[in-house]
Design a protein around this motif. Sequence first.
Motif, mmCIF file in Angstrom:
data_model
loop_
_atom_site.group_PDB
_atom_site.id
_atom_site.type_symbol
_atom_site.label_atom_id
_atom_site.label_comp_id
_atom_site.label_asym_id
_atom_site.label_seq_id
_atom_site.Cartn_x
_atom_site.Cartn_y
_atom_site.Cartn_z
ATOM 1 N N UNK A 182 0.851 -1.190 0.000
ATOM 2 C CA UNK A 182 0.000 0.000 0.000
ATOM 3 C C UNK A 182 0.890 1.245 0.000
ATOM 4 N N UNK A 183 0.517 2.224 -0.813
ATOM 5 C CA UNK A 183 1.300 3.464 -0.865
ATOM 6 C C UNK A 183 0.379 4.644 -1.126
ATOM 7 N N UNK A 184 0.804 5.795 -0.673
ATOM 8 C CA UNK A 184 0.052 7.040 -0.863
ATOM 9 C C UNK A 184 1.040 8.132 -1.252
ATOM 10 N N UNK A 185 0.858 8.678 -2.452
ATOM 11 C CA UNK A 185 1.696 9.767 -2.948
ATOM 12 C C UNK A 185 0.877 11.048 -2.944
ATOM 13 N N UNK A 186 1.395 12.083 -2.306
ATOM 14 C CA UNK A 186 0.687 13.363 -2.192
ATOM 15 C C UNK A 186 1.481 14.461 -2.884
ATOM 16 N N UNK A 187 0.732 15.302 -3.591
ATOM 17 C CA UNK A 187 1.300 16.503 -4.193
ATOM 18 C C UNK A 187 0.450 17.682 -3.739
ATOM 19 N N UNK A 188 0.721 18.231 -2.563
ATOM 20 C CA UNK A 188 -0.170 19.250 -1.976
ATOM 21 C C UNK A 188 -0.292 20.509 -2.831
ATOM 22 N N UNK A 189 0.826 20.947 -3.406
ATOM 23 C CA UNK A 189 0.785 22.211 -4.152
ATOM 24 C C UNK A 189 1.601 22.066 -5.433
ATOM 25 N N UNK A 190 1.016 22.461 -6.534
ATOM 26 C CA UNK A 190 1.727 22.527 -7.804
ATOM 27 C C UNK A 190 1.249 23.775 -8.544
ATOM 28 N N UNK A 230 -3.683 20.457 -6.876
ATOM 29 C CA UNK A 230 -3.276 19.617 -5.750
ATOM 30 C C UNK A 230 -3.864 18.232 -5.981
ATOM 31 N N UNK A 231 -3.108 17.187 -5.653
ATOM 32 C CA UNK A 231 -3.586 15.834 -5.957
ATOM 33 C C UNK A 231 -2.934 14.817 -5.013
ATOM 34 N N UNK A 232 -3.504 13.633 -5.034
ATOM 35 C CA UNK A 232 -2.967 12.518 -4.264
ATOM 36 C C UNK A 232 -3.309 11.212 -4.951
ATOM 37 N N UNK A 233 -2.377 10.239 -4.877
ATOM 38 C CA UNK A 233 -2.586 8.934 -5.503
ATOM 39 C C UNK A 233 -2.448 7.832 -4.459
ATOM 40 N N UNK A 234 -3.475 7.036 -4.352
ATOM 41 C CA UNK A 234 -3.435 5.868 -3.472
ATOM 42 C C UNK A 234 -3.437 4.626 -4.354
ATOM 43 N N UNK A 235 -2.499 3.701 -4.045
ATOM 44 C CA UNK A 235 -2.402 2.518 -4.884
ATOM 45 C C UNK A 235 -2.138 1.279 -4.037
ATOM 46 N N UNK A 236 -2.632 0.167 -4.539
ATOM 47 C CA UNK A 236 -2.389 -1.141 -3.925
ATOM 48 C C UNK A 236 -1.769 -2.028 -5.001
ATOM 49 N N UNK A 237 -0.537 -2.470 -4.762
ATOM 50 C CA UNK A 237 0.166 -3.342 -5.707
ATOM 51 C C UNK A 237 0.250 -4.745 -5.116
ATOM 52 N N UNK A 238 -0.187 -5.719 -5.895
ATOM 53 C CA UNK A 238 -0.129 -7.111 -5.456
ATOM 54 C C UNK A 238 0.742 -7.912 -6.425
#
Length: 502
Positions: free
Chosen positions: A74-82, A104-112
């Motif tokens: 599980x991972x969460x990548x955040x880009x608060x300000x661009x 502003x954006x965020x990516x949540x991903x689940x890699x199996x």
Amino acid sequence: MKYRQLTVKITMLIAGWSTVSIAQEGGQIREPMTIEQALNIAEQDNPALKQLKLTLESYQLQLVARRASLKSQFSLDLSPVSYNRGRRFDTRVSQWYTNETFNTSGTFRVDQPILLTDGTISLINTFGWQSNESSANELSTNDERFSNNLYLRLQQPLFTYNTRKMALQRLEAQYENAGIDYAIRRLQTESSITEQFYNVYLDQSQLDISKEELKNSEQSYEIIKNKVESELLAKEKLFEAELNLANAQLKVENSAVTLENDKDILKQTLGIPLSDEISVIAEIVVDPVAVDLVRAIRHGLESRMELRRRELAIDEAELKMIEIKDENKFKGDVSLSVGIVGDNSKISKIYSTPEQNPSIVVNFTVPVFDWGARRARIRAQKAEQTIAKLEYNDQKTDIELNVRTTWRTLENTRSQIDIQEKTVRNAQLTYDLNLTRYREGEITGMQISQYQTQLTDAKLTYSRTLINYKKQLLNLKILSLYDFEKDEPVVPVKEITLENNN
């Protein structure tokens, strides 16, 4: 006066050696240890065992980490300000315009990871908000909206080996190899400590016998001195007694030096400070054991860890061959994804008009010509595989040869025990008889010294024979991994499992 000075000098030398053996700066005097206690100390403090145990722990933790990496990640990548503002050229209408973007954006991903196929399936969701403003020729447009992109993606390599499975197999083999190295080292350490322990024991026995000889020489010296002073013997006899006494003293000194040197070697192997003072105690009792040679060979070939290590080497050569065959070979990969994307100025209506976003990408690698490099590597690796198999067969032959040799030595040593026991008994009777003759003046001091040496040699030879039998029995246990005294197999790897396995 001369006789008194000689006696005082000898006494001071004996006291000096006693002081050396116990007064070492910064050390402590330890209780006399048995062979079992020595082995327990080495288990905790032997430097080589400690290093191998740490290596084993390292591989174990790497294996735990590798297995954990095969679970869902599980991972969460955040880009608060661009923020970006720039001048751009629009080729569609051939004019320049100014664009200003804030998002502003965020990516949540689940890699199996998929261990069976070496692929990866991922669930990815990207949520964001964007404000975009563009102006050209005094006209401006502005847009603010939320967006969400949810999709499922499969990435799968084609026509190639399973890298994940191979990496896991390699790490498992390395962990098993580390365990084998640790177990073999434990057995080697047991053999070394047994050898060194009994060397110290024999040195202590030699020193005790030398002191007993010195005591007898002192008594003989006093007897001769009194007879010379009473003019019952010639002075030449006194000179001979002085020489015997000096030789006895030198023997005590040499025995003490040898004892201290062998103690230091044992302390180094045990992993205790060299400044500590140690002593050993042992009950050398031998109960001869009947050993079946065929059984010893069979158990050794079935259980020896060196053979398992050779098998792991064969497996590694096969894995290497798979890697080599995969070089400069036709292979590819495919990436499939499917999902929905939506956007709206209101967050609650993001998916009011959703759009599907399927995707498929297929790539192939097609080798053309490598000048025979791949073929040469394959032939070279085949040679390595053959070498690994030959080493396995040689190891089996070595195991059987060593078991046979040790078994013969063990049987020969067992037959020597009764003979040496009778030799000691005869040497003791001979010495006691001639000691009486010496005191009565029938034989010379040189002759009684020879009888005393014969008795000492007989005692030491008997002790060495008993110890050699125990050593050979231990060697056979290590070679066959079977304890014939207890009539049970030896499983040295059962105790190497470390704590904190989770």
